[in-house]
Design a protein around this motif. Structure first.
Motif, mmCIF file in Angstrom:
data_model
loop_
_atom_site.group_PDB
_atom_site.id
_atom_site.type_symbol
_atom_site.label_atom_id
_atom_site.label_comp_id
_atom_site.label_asym_id
_atom_site.label_seq_id
_atom_site.Cartn_x
_atom_site.Cartn_y
_atom_site.Cartn_z
ATOM 1 N N PRO A 67 2.283 43.756 140.454
ATOM 2 C CA PRO A 67 2.596 44.714 139.387
ATOM 3 C C PRO A 67 3.627 45.738 139.838
ATOM 4 C CG PRO A 67 0.465 45.206 140.378
ATOM 5 C CD PRO A 67 0.898 43.888 140.937
ATOM 6 N N MET A 68 4.280 46.327 138.895
ATOM 7 C CA MET A 68 5.294 47.341 139.189
ATOM 8 C C MET A 68 4.620 48.570 139.794
ATOM 9 S SD MET A 68 7.860 49.114 136.461
ATOM 10 C CE MET A 68 8.884 50.520 136.904
ATOM 11 N N PRO A 69 5.118 49.058 140.939
ATOM 12 C CA PRO A 69 4.512 50.247 141.551
ATOM 13 C C PRO A 69 4.900 51.502 140.775
ATOM 14 C CG PRO A 69 6.471 49.606 142.760
ATOM 15 C CD PRO A 69 6.263 48.549 141.718
ATOM 16 N N PRO A 70 4.171 52.604 140.953
ATOM 17 C CA PRO A 70 4.583 53.862 140.313
ATOM 18 C C PRO A 70 5.991 54.243 140.769
ATOM 19 C CG PRO A 70 2.355 54.045 141.200
ATOM 20 C CD PRO A 70 2.931 52.761 141.724
ATOM 21 N N MET A 71 6.891 54.425 139.809
ATOM 22 C CA MET A 71 8.292 54.684 140.133
ATOM 23 C C MET A 71 8.882 55.724 139.184
ATOM 24 S SD MET A 71 9.710 50.769 140.622
ATOM 25 C CE MET A 71 11.421 51.299 140.725
ATOM 26 N N ARG A 72 9.807 56.514 139.690
ATOM 27 C CA ARG A 72 10.636 57.374 138.854
ATOM 28 C C ARG A 72 11.965 56.646 138.682
ATOM 29 N NH1 ARG A 72 8.303 60.853 142.474
ATOM 30 N NH2 ARG A 72 10.178 60.853 143.789
ATOM 31 N N LEU A 73 12.181 56.043 137.507
ATOM 32 C CA LEU A 73 13.334 55.179 137.293
ATOM 33 C C LEU A 73 14.630 55.972 137.178
ATOM 34 C CD1 LEU A 73 11.922 52.602 134.714
ATOM 35 C CD2 LEU A 73 12.131 52.361 137.185
ATOM 36 N N SER A 74 15.674 55.419 137.785
ATOM 37 C CA SER A 74 17.003 56.027 137.684
ATOM 38 C C SER A 74 17.998 55.099 137.008
ATOM 39 C CB SER A 74 17.521 56.392 139.079
ATOM 40 O OG SER A 74 17.581 55.246 139.920
ATOM 41 N N ALA A 75 17.730 53.786 136.978
ATOM 42 C CA ALA A 75 18.641 52.832 136.339
ATOM 43 C C ALA A 75 17.878 51.573 135.960
ATOM 44 C CB ALA A 75 19.794 52.486 137.274
ATOM 45 N N ILE A 76 18.281 50.954 134.835
ATOM 46 C CA ILE A 76 17.669 49.719 134.342
ATOM 47 C C ILE A 76 18.782 48.760 133.964
ATOM 48 C CG2 ILE A 76 16.133 48.676 132.627
ATOM 49 C CD1 ILE A 76 14.881 51.464 132.252
ATOM 50 N N GLY A 77 18.659 47.497 134.382
ATOM 51 C CA GLY A 77 19.687 46.515 134.083
ATOM 52 C C GLY A 77 19.100 45.241 133.518
ATOM 53 N N TYR A 78 19.837 44.594 132.604
ATOM 54 C CA TYR A 78 19.414 43.339 131.988
ATOM 55 C C TYR A 78 20.467 42.265 132.269
ATOM 56 C CZ TYR A 78 16.004 46.097 129.399
ATOM 57 O OH TYR A 78 14.964 46.931 129.067
ATOM 58 N N GLY A 79 20.041 41.221 132.976
ATOM 59 C CA GLY A 79 20.918 40.089 133.268
ATOM 60 C C GLY A 79 20.552 38.926 132.369
ATOM 61 N N MET A 80 21.489 38.490 131.518
ATOM 62 C CA MET A 80 21.196 37.527 130.471
ATOM 63 C C MET A 80 21.524 36.091 130.867
ATOM 64 S SD MET A 80 19.968 39.576 128.389
ATOM 65 C CE MET A 80 20.023 41.073 127.402
ATOM 66 N N GLY A 81 20.661 35.165 130.451
ATOM 67 C CA GLY A 81 20.940 33.754 130.583
ATOM 68 C C GLY A 81 21.716 33.262 129.380
ATOM 69 N N LYS A 82 22.112 31.980 129.395
ATOM 70 C CA LYS A 82 22.888 31.421 128.289
ATOM 71 C C LYS A 82 22.018 31.046 127.096
ATOM 72 C CE LYS A 82 27.093 29.424 130.262
ATOM 73 N NZ LYS A 82 27.839 28.160 130.450
ATOM 74 N N LYS A 83 20.888 30.420 127.355
ATOM 75 C CA LYS A 83 20.094 29.830 126.285
ATOM 76 C C LYS A 83 19.285 30.879 125.538
ATOM 77 C CE LYS A 83 17.335 25.703 125.432
ATOM 78 N NZ LYS A 83 16.693 24.516 126.031
ATOM 79 N N ASP A 84 19.019 30.618 124.261
ATOM 80 C CA ASP A 84 18.214 31.520 123.440
ATOM 81 C C ASP A 84 16.791 30.984 123.318
ATOM 82 O OD1 ASP A 84 20.217 33.421 122.821
ATOM 83 O OD2 ASP A 84 21.075 32.038 121.345
ATOM 84 N N PHE A 85 15.818 31.881 123.506
ATOM 85 C CA PHE A 85 14.408 31.558 123.313
ATOM 86 C C PHE A 85 13.815 32.578 122.343
ATOM 87 C CE2 PHE A 85 15.379 30.019 127.603
ATOM 88 C CZ PHE A 85 14.869 28.728 127.559
ATOM 89 N N GLU A 86 12.543 32.398 122.001
ATOM 90 C CA GLU A 86 11.894 33.378 121.135
ATOM 91 C C GLU A 86 11.696 34.703 121.864
ATOM 92 O OE1 GLU A 86 7.822 32.365 120.183
ATOM 93 O OE2 GLU A 86 7.694 31.026 121.904
ATOM 94 N N ALA A 87 11.683 34.673 123.179
ATOM 95 C CA ALA A 87 11.634 35.890 124.000
ATOM 96 C C ALA A 87 13.023 36.134 124.588
ATOM 97 C CB ALA A 87 10.608 35.743 125.123
ATOM 98 N N ALA A 88 13.328 37.398 124.864
ATOM 99 C CA ALA A 88 14.635 37.744 125.422
ATOM 100 C C ALA A 88 14.839 37.034 126.753
ATOM 101 C CB ALA A 88 14.749 39.256 125.601
ATOM 102 N N ASN A 89 15.853 36.198 126.836
ATOM 103 C CA ASN A 89 16.118 35.393 128.032
ATOM 104 C C ASN A 89 16.887 36.235 129.051
ATOM 105 O OD1 ASN A 89 16.426 33.305 129.829
ATOM 106 N ND2 ASN A 89 18.087 32.318 128.701
ATOM 107 N N CYS A 90 16.154 36.995 129.827
ATOM 108 C CA CYS A 90 16.812 37.912 130.758
ATOM 109 C C CYS A 90 15.943 38.214 131.968
ATOM 110 C CB CYS A 90 17.173 39.235 130.064
ATOM 111 S SG CYS A 90 15.734 40.189 129.521
ATOM 112 N N VAL A 91 16.603 38.665 133.032
ATOM 113 C CA VAL A 91 15.941 39.307 134.172
ATOM 114 C C VAL A 91 16.164 40.800 134.016
ATOM 115 C CG1 VAL A 91 16.076 39.727 136.661
ATOM 116 C CG2 VAL A 91 16.148 37.388 135.789
ATOM 117 N N ARG A 92 15.114 41.581 134.160
ATOM 118 C CA ARG A 92 15.254 43.038 134.089
ATOM 119 C C ARG A 92 15.090 43.628 135.489
ATOM 120 N NH1 ARG A 92 11.642 46.781 130.137
ATOM 121 N NH2 ARG A 92 9.957 45.685 131.239
ATOM 122 N N ALA A 93 16.072 44.414 135.898
ATOM 123 C CA ALA A 93 16.030 45.082 137.200
ATOM 124 C C ALA A 93 15.855 46.576 136.980
ATOM 125 C CB ALA A 93 17.315 44.813 137.978
#
Length: 419
Positions: A245-271
């Motif tokens: 699970p994600m540890p307790p964090m104070r976030l400073s930046a969020i990024g979304y890396g997208m794949g090519k294909k489309d699914f019913e869920a957002a096809n991405c990696v979130r950093a």
């Protein structure tokens, strides 16, 4: 502590991981990164960052062209069809698998040695080259195991080779740029079903991917398709410190890396990049008094306690009843290791009873880096937390160099520090 967390709810591919990390940078850093990657010397490669929208979320997709043309997904060579886009496609040239001569002559295949040659000539830092080679070594090792052939017989197919080098190089460069001290990740969603490739229908995750992910928490689901590629798996194996699970964090930046294909869920990696609080945890302390055990057996018991998961084991000389000299054996462990520690204590010592105390442990976060010196590689142990930073050279490395060069440890340390 600067911490990176990767949300892998839709798996991972090299281009998706890279694009997610890219989004963590500011505009000036993004420009510098693209210039560095495109001038790194990957033959014919140009990488562009394109805006992409999946399920209403805006992120970045990495578009890689080789000699002006965008590479396509796998054409059947290797253990996966890699629906996310670019990836490594391994192939071993054995005719018993049904490939005809025409297929072999039409396509060039790069060996692991050739891939290493490309990497060694890249205009990037030596530490980045080490990360790239380590990632490729994981992939080649898995393909070798799956196909039952030596690593030297594994070849990477021309279609996808250079863009895969670009994807892996991008991630390795960006991992350095984030400056993360520790990398966490969620369990990996691998997808479900089957993929059709040159060897026929293969299960998801593909055999090489499954082997690379061995020991890492994974899960399937309702989404049919290959969500995690061998390259994505290898990059996770190489860089991620801990899955959960994600540890307790104070976030400073969020990024979304997208794949090519489309699914019913957002096809991405979130950093997600941020700061974690200083380290603390609840631990158990076990103590017992020993006056009828030899030094050799006590040393052996100490080794076995560490193997059983002890955080710390130490002894303190004590005076016992009838004025007998003895030792107070102290063991610290986590709750999950309670039974193993107790079993080990009673099996390998002469104690008839053990005392338990629950306490809180505060500690600095620690990791090891490798420093290249005139004497070769030297590990550096670094620790940080509670406003303190420390580093120390690995004693075993200093001792080895001192013996090889007939120097004192102090002389070796001084030479390294001045470099």
């Amino acid at each position: 502590m600067r911490t990176l967390y990767l949300d892998l709810g839709m798996g991972a591919a090299g281009d998706m991981l890279g694009a997610a990390l890219y989004e963590l940078l500011d505009e000036a850093q993004k420009k510098d990164f693209l210039e560095e990657l495109n001038n790194a010397g990957i033959p014919g490669v140009n990488l562009q960052a394109e805006k992409s929208v999946k399920c209403g979320i805006t992120g970045t997709h990495f578009k890689v062209t080789v000699d002006g043309k965008e590479e396509e997904s796998a054409d059947g060579h290797g253990d996966g069809c890699h629906e996310h886009g670019h990836d490594v496609h391994a192939h071993h040239e054995h005719h018993e698998h049904g490939h005809d001569e025409h297929e072999h002559h039409d396509h060039h295949h790069s060996s692991m040695a050739e891939i290493k040659g490309i990497i060694e000539n890249l205009h990037v830092a030596p530490s980045v080259k080490e990360d790239i080679i380590a990632t490729y070594t994981l992939i080649a090792g898995a393909e070798s195991n799956v196909h039952g052939v030596p690593v030297t017989d594994i070849h990477f197919h021309e279609v996808g080779t250079m863009d895969a080098v670009a994807d892996i190089t991008a991630v390795c460069l960006l991992m350095r740029r984030t400056g993360a001290d520790k990398v966490y990740a969620s369990p990996v969603h691998v997808g479900s079903g089957q993929v059709r490739c040159a060897h026929g229908l293969l299960p998801v995750p593909a055999p090489a991917t499954a082997l690379i992910l061995k020991g890492i928490p994974t899960y399937g689901g309702q989404i049919a398709g290959e969500l995690c590629t061998p390259t994505g798996a290898a990059l996770l194996r190489h860089f991620v410190t801990e899955f959960g699970p994600m540890p307790p964090m104070r976030l400073s930046a969020i990024g979304y890396g997208m794949g090519k294909k489309d699914f019913e869920a957002a096809n991405c990696v979130r950093a997600m990049l941020g700061e974690c609080a200083d380290k603390t945890e609840q631990v158990l302390e076990y103590t017992c008094n020993l006056d009828d055990i030899s030094a050799e057996k006590l040393a052996f018991a100490t080794e076995r306690l560490f193997e059983a998961g002890a955080i710390e084991v130490y002894t303190v000389p004590v005076g016992m009843k009838k004025s007998r000299p003895g030792n107070l054996l102290c063991v610290m462990c986590r709750e999950a290791d309670r039974e193993k520690i107790l079993t080990t204590l009673f099996k390998h010592t002469t104690t008839l009873g053990v005392r338990e105390n629950v306490s809180r442990r505060y500690f600095l976060d620690r990791h090891t880096e490798t420093l290249e010196t005139e004497f070769g590689s030297v590990r550096v142990k670094k620790s940080e937390g509670y406003g303190t930073k420390r580093e120390k050279y690995e004693y075993e490395d200093l001792a080895r160099i001192a013996k090889e060069h007939d120097m004192s440890i102090q002389e070796v340390e001084s030479r390294i520090s001045r470099a």
